[in-house]
Scaffold this motif. Structure first.
Motif, PDB file in Angstrom:
ATOM      1  N   ALA A  65       1.432 -26.403  14.563  1.00 39.17           N
ATOM      2  CA  ALA A  65       2.185 -25.319  13.935  1.00 39.17           C
ATOM      3  C   ALA A  65       1.691 -23.967  14.441  1.00 39.17           C
ATOM      4  O   ALA A  65       0.498 -23.780  14.693  1.00 39.17           O
ATOM      5  CB  ALA A  65       2.050 -25.395  12.417  1.00 39.17           C
ATOM      6  N   LEU A  67       2.440 -19.443  14.256  1.00 34.62           N
ATOM      7  CA  LEU A  67       3.070 -18.279  13.646  1.00 34.62           C
ATOM      8  C   LEU A  67       3.493 -17.325  14.745  1.00 34.62           C
ATOM      9  O   LEU A  67       2.658 -16.911  15.570  1.00 34.62           O
ATOM     10  CB  LEU A  67       2.104 -17.560  12.707  1.00 34.62           C
ATOM     11  N   VAL A  80       9.351 -19.774   6.517  1.00 36.72           N
ATOM     12  CA  VAL A  80       9.089 -21.189   6.761  1.00 36.72           C
ATOM     13  C   VAL A  80      10.426 -21.906   6.937  1.00 36.72           C
ATOM     14  O   VAL A  80      11.169 -22.073   5.967  1.00 36.72           O
ATOM     15  CB  VAL A  80       8.311 -21.828   5.593  1.00 36.72           C
ATOM     16  N   VAL A 112       7.209 -19.404  11.157  1.00 35.47           N
ATOM     17  CA  VAL A 112       6.505 -20.653  11.418  1.00 35.47           C
ATOM     18  C   VAL A 112       7.305 -21.469  12.426  1.00 35.47           C
ATOM     19  O   VAL A 112       8.502 -21.698  12.248  1.00 35.47           O
ATOM     20  CB  VAL A 112       6.316 -21.468  10.127  1.00 35.47           C
ATOM     21  N   TRP A 114       7.168 -25.155  14.044  1.00 31.45           N
ATOM     22  CA  TRP A 114       6.507 -26.437  13.811  1.00 31.45           C
ATOM     23  C   TRP A 114       6.168 -27.178  15.091  1.00 31.45           C
ATOM     24  O   TRP A 114       5.476 -28.193  15.051  1.00 31.45           O
ATOM     25  CB  TRP A 114       7.386 -27.327  12.927  1.00 31.45           C
ATOM     26  N   LEU A 135       0.467 -24.989   6.414  1.00 31.71           N
ATOM     27  CA  LEU A 135       0.742 -23.577   6.169  1.00 31.71           C
ATOM     28  C   LEU A 135      -0.514 -22.835   5.712  1.00 31.71           C
ATOM     29  O   LEU A 135      -0.685 -21.653   6.014  1.00 31.71           O
ATOM     30  CB  LEU A 135       1.838 -23.427   5.108  1.00 31.71           C
ATOM     31  N   LEU A 138      -2.722 -21.464   8.500  1.00 33.78           N
ATOM     32  CA  LEU A 138      -1.966 -20.417   9.194  1.00 33.78           C
ATOM     33  C   LEU A 138      -2.027 -19.116   8.412  1.00 33.78           C
ATOM     34  O   LEU A 138      -2.304 -18.039   8.970  1.00 33.78           O
ATOM     35  CB  LEU A 138      -0.505 -20.839   9.370  1.00 33.78           C
TER      36      LEU A 138
END
Length: 348
Positions: A65, A67, A80, A112, A114, A135, A138
């Motif tokens: 994942a 950002l 998200v 985000v 994935w 999450l 992050l």
């Protein structure tokens, strides 16, 4: 001539043979309409593409994942997306991007991403809750409290993360929680689809996009074919046609799910409604301790209104599941109220 079944990468519904079966079912007694739908499909496949917007810089990673940073000033607002279809729906085009617009509204939007589980073999055992747990590291890397905004299944995961994350606010957009609200027939049909696909998916360790898309078609088969009939009447070089092509290319794309995430989604959530029954890792919407806003559409066929998390602060919309993000009324009905909510939450 229609593209062959392997032509998904060349633009067309995935999987094309099942889509054509759906067209036949929906037009059994109306051959002229069938011809219009197929004309629209051919026009869509042949339409020119301008290419997608470049991906924005990565500022944090946790497993696969990431950002991605969209600029702006102010507190971070982390969006998200769902695990199904690419996150690009929130950044569809230069002139239709919720994220780029939000960058001018007093926050720093971050998306985000994935990644693709087929590129990361160890990730194939990650279920939906495991993704929600990603999450947390992050967000920790940002070093400050954030606004957390989840769309579709991304909202379900954002709600789970809100139990532990440092937040300024939580916003859910078309997020399923009470899966019994999908209705018995839809849940039964999706369950049958999963049982047919499960053995192959388990062997692969992945749930292909074709399985997921077929499930969406079963939620609203009439609209699935009707939109191609409408496209057959669009002017090829019009803004309307370009918008349709961009949106359908997004809808027909996407990485597979991990098998564990597919199993949890189809069996635990849609099948057993573990979230709605309050049996999902202790996550409870009533325990969210920050300002909340939940966008719920009365016209959403993908995530019907009765399946919402039922947060106390709801805004009811009259837009479709995707239209609330990128439709012609999305800015008025969702973008601007969302920006106002984030601003108010920062002051509380």
């Amino acid at each position: 001539m229609l593209a062959p079944p392997h032509a998904a990468a060349q633009h067309g519904p995935r999987p094309l043979p099942l889509f054509l079966d759906l067209v036949r079912e929906q037009t059994r007694d109306d051959l002229p309409r069938r011809a219009r739908i197929l004309e629209g499909l051919r026009a869509y496949q042949a339409a020119p593409r301008t290419g997608r917007l470049p991906k924005m810089p990565v500022i944090a990673r946790a497993g696969r994942a990431m950002l991605r940073h969209y600029g702006g000033e102010g507190p971070p607002a982390v969006f998200v997306p769902s695990l199904i279809n690419p996150p690009a729906i929130l950044d569809l085009s230069e002139h239709n991007s919720l994220l780029r617009w939000m960058a001018g509204q007093g926050v720093r939007p971050l998306l985000v991403d994935w990644g693709d589980p087929s590129d990361h073999a160890p990730a194939q055992g990650e279920d939906v809750f495991s993704h929600a747990s990603l999450l947390l590291p992050l967000l920790d890397q940002l070093g400050e409290s954030v606004h957390l905004i989840g769309y579709c299944l991304g909202g379900t995961m954002a709600l789970a993360a809100s139990m532990q994350a440092r937040l300024l606010s939580l916003t859910l957009i078309a997020a399923p929680w009470h899966f019994a609200g999908f209705g018995e027939q839809a849940r039964a049909e999706i369950g049958a689809l999963w049982q047919a696909a499960r053995p192959s998916a388990e062997r692969l360790g992945l749930v292909p996009m074709e399985v997921l898309q077929t499930g969406f078609w079963r939620l609203d088969p009439a609209r699935t074919v009707a939109k191609y009939e409408a496209f057959s009447q669009f002017e090829p070089d019009s803004e309307q046609a370009r918008g349709f092509v961009a949106l359908e290319d997004w809808a027909n794309d996407g990485a597979p799910l991990t098998f564990a995430a597919g199993r949890e989604l189809f069996e635990g959530m849609i099948g057993a409604d573990v979230t709605g029954r309050g049996d999902w890792h202790g996550v409870d919407p009533k325990l969210v301790g920050v300002p909340t806003l939940e966008f719920v559409s009365l016209h959403d066929r993908i995530v019907p209104a009765p399946s919402s998390a039922r947060l106390p602060n709801q805004k009811l919309l009259g837009l479709g599941h995707v239209g609330m993000i990128v439709g012609s009324r999305a800015r008025e009905q969702l973008w601007e109220p969302l920006a106002a909510h984030l601003s108010q939450a920062q002051q509380s």
